[in-house]
Design a protein around this motif. Structure first.
Motif, mmCIF file in Angstrom:
data_model
loop_
_atom_site.group_PDB
_atom_site.id
_atom_site.type_symbol
_atom_site.label_atom_id
_atom_site.label_comp_id
_atom_site.label_asym_id
_atom_site.label_seq_id
_atom_site.Cartn_x
_atom_site.Cartn_y
_atom_site.Cartn_z
ATOM 1 N N GLU A 10 0.811 -1.218 0.000
ATOM 2 C CA GLU A 10 0.000 0.000 0.000
ATOM 3 C C GLU A 10 0.842 1.264 0.000
ATOM 4 O O GLU A 10 0.449 2.295 0.538
ATOM 5 C CB GLU A 10 -0.995 -0.004 1.162
ATOM 6 C CG GLU A 10 -1.975 -1.167 1.103
ATOM 7 C CD GLU A 10 -3.021 -1.115 2.185
ATOM 8 O OE1 GLU A 10 -3.861 -0.201 2.123
ATOM 9 O OE2 GLU A 10 -2.990 -1.988 3.071
ATOM 10 N N GLU A 11 2.013 1.188 -0.637
ATOM 11 C CA GLU A 11 2.873 2.350 -0.800
ATOM 12 C C GLU A 11 2.626 3.023 -2.149
ATOM 13 O O GLU A 11 3.113 4.124 -2.386
ATOM 14 C CB GLU A 11 4.344 1.935 -0.708
ATOM 15 C CG GLU A 11 4.727 1.380 0.648
ATOM 16 C CD GLU A 11 6.111 0.764 0.661
ATOM 17 O OE1 GLU A 11 6.788 0.770 -0.388
ATOM 18 O OE2 GLU A 11 6.513 0.269 1.722
ATOM 19 N N ALA A 12 1.890 2.349 -3.033
ATOM 20 C CA ALA A 12 1.567 2.879 -4.362
ATOM 21 C C ALA A 12 0.231 2.294 -4.803
ATOM 22 O O ALA A 12 -0.200 1.256 -4.300
ATOM 23 C CB ALA A 12 2.661 2.506 -5.367
ATOM 24 N N THR A 13 -0.398 2.969 -5.746
ATOM 25 C CA THR A 13 -1.649 2.458 -6.314
ATOM 26 C C THR A 13 -1.323 1.640 -7.557
ATOM 27 O O THR A 13 -0.212 1.726 -8.096
ATOM 28 C CB THR A 13 -2.585 3.611 -6.703
ATOM 29 O OG1 THR A 13 -1.972 4.365 -7.763
ATOM 30 C CG2 THR A 13 -2.866 4.518 -5.512
ATOM 31 N N THR A 14 -2.292 0.885 -8.032
ATOM 32 C CA THR A 14 -2.069 0.132 -9.268
ATOM 33 C C THR A 14 -1.815 1.085 -10.430
ATOM 34 O O THR A 14 -1.020 0.785 -11.309
ATOM 35 C CB THR A 14 -3.255 -0.789 -9.592
ATOM 36 O OG1 THR A 14 -4.449 -0.019 -9.650
ATOM 37 C CG2 THR A 14 -3.392 -1.894 -8.561
ATOM 38 N N LEU A 54 -7.130 -5.174 -10.599
ATOM 39 C CA LEU A 54 -6.499 -5.300 -11.916
ATOM 40 C C LEU A 54 -7.443 -5.942 -12.923
ATOM 41 O O LEU A 54 -7.497 -5.533 -14.083
ATOM 42 C CB LEU A 54 -5.201 -6.106 -11.812
ATOM 43 C CG LEU A 54 -4.058 -5.423 -11.067
ATOM 44 C CD1 LEU A 54 -2.921 -6.413 -10.823
ATOM 45 C CD2 LEU A 54 -3.567 -4.205 -11.828
ATOM 46 N N GLU A 55 -8.215 -6.925 -12.481
ATOM 47 C CA GLU A 55 -9.164 -7.594 -13.373
ATOM 48 C C GLU A 55 -10.278 -6.645 -13.821
ATOM 49 O O GLU A 55 -10.810 -6.796 -14.911
ATOM 50 C CB GLU A 55 -9.753 -8.829 -12.688
ATOM 51 C CG GLU A 55 -8.751 -9.953 -12.558
ATOM 52 C CD GLU A 55 -9.230 -11.099 -11.685
ATOM 53 O OE1 GLU A 55 -10.231 -10.925 -10.944
ATOM 54 O OE2 GLU A 55 -8.600 -12.169 -11.730
ATOM 55 N N ARG A 56 -10.623 -5.669 -12.997
ATOM 56 C CA ARG A 56 -11.619 -4.670 -13.404
ATOM 57 C C ARG A 56 -11.035 -3.673 -14.401
ATOM 58 O O ARG A 56 -11.737 -3.152 -15.251
ATOM 59 C CB ARG A 56 -12.151 -3.918 -12.183
ATOM 60 C CG ARG A 56 -13.144 -4.713 -11.361
ATOM 61 C CD ARG A 56 -13.859 -3.847 -10.328
ATOM 62 N NE ARG A 56 -12.955 -3.149 -9.429
ATOM 63 C CZ ARG A 56 -12.491 -3.632 -8.272
ATOM 64 N NH1 ARG A 56 -12.846 -4.843 -7.880
ATOM 65 N NH2 ARG A 56 -11.684 -2.923 -7.520
ATOM 66 N N GLN A 57 -9.731 -3.393 -14.290
ATOM 67 C CA GLN A 57 -9.085 -2.396 -15.141
ATOM 68 C C GLN A 57 -8.656 -2.943 -16.496
ATOM 69 O O GLN A 57 -8.577 -2.189 -17.459
ATOM 70 C CB GLN A 57 -7.844 -1.816 -14.448
ATOM 71 C CG GLN A 57 -8.163 -0.967 -13.249
ATOM 72 C CD GLN A 57 -6.895 -0.489 -12.558
ATOM 73 O OE1 GLN A 57 -5.922 -1.235 -12.425
ATOM 74 N NE2 GLN A 57 -6.898 0.751 -12.118
ATOM 75 N N PHE A 58 -8.341 -4.238 -16.574
ATOM 76 C CA PHE A 58 -7.758 -4.815 -17.776
ATOM 77 C C PHE A 58 -8.544 -6.033 -18.238
ATOM 78 O O PHE A 58 -9.159 -6.729 -17.431
ATOM 79 C CB PHE A 58 -6.295 -5.215 -17.519
ATOM 80 C CG PHE A 58 -5.426 -4.046 -17.138
ATOM 81 C CD1 PHE A 58 -4.920 -3.195 -18.109
ATOM 82 C CD2 PHE A 58 -5.130 -3.786 -15.814
ATOM 83 C CE1 PHE A 58 -4.128 -2.112 -17.767
ATOM 84 C CE2 PHE A 58 -4.339 -2.704 -15.446
ATOM 85 C CZ PHE A 58 -3.838 -1.862 -16.433
#
Length: 85
Positions: A10-14, A54-58
């Motif tokens: 949780e140091e960065a977003t996807t 990730l599955e929602r985005q790609f």
């Protein structure tokens, strides 16, 4: 830049960790810097949350990892996968 390990911690977003390529429609997320905290996130619920995001985005999410039987991290990533080669 950040990669999957930073997203798991949780140091960065996807979005921050995803790199667009010169190939239209192809994005890549590097592994990032491995730590024990990232492995703990794989054991917990964090990996499932990231994977669903990730599955929602790609359209397709393909993971390249170490050989499945040689690394526990690969086994943890494979949980919930549609297939493993």
């Amino acid at each position: 830049g950040p990669g999957l390990c930073e997203v798991l911690r949780e140091e960065a977003t996807t979005a921050d960790a995803t790199c667009h390529t010169k190939v239209p429609g192809l994005s890549v997320m590097p592994a990032g810097k491995w730590t024990l905290t990232a492995r703990q996130a794989l054991v917990g619920d964090r990996w499932g949350l990231v994977r669903r995001q990730l599955e929602r985005q790609f359209d397709f999410v393909v993971l390249d990892s170490a050989p499945l039987l040689l690394a526990t991290d690969s086994l943890l990533l494979a949980r919930g996968a549609d297939g493993v080669v």
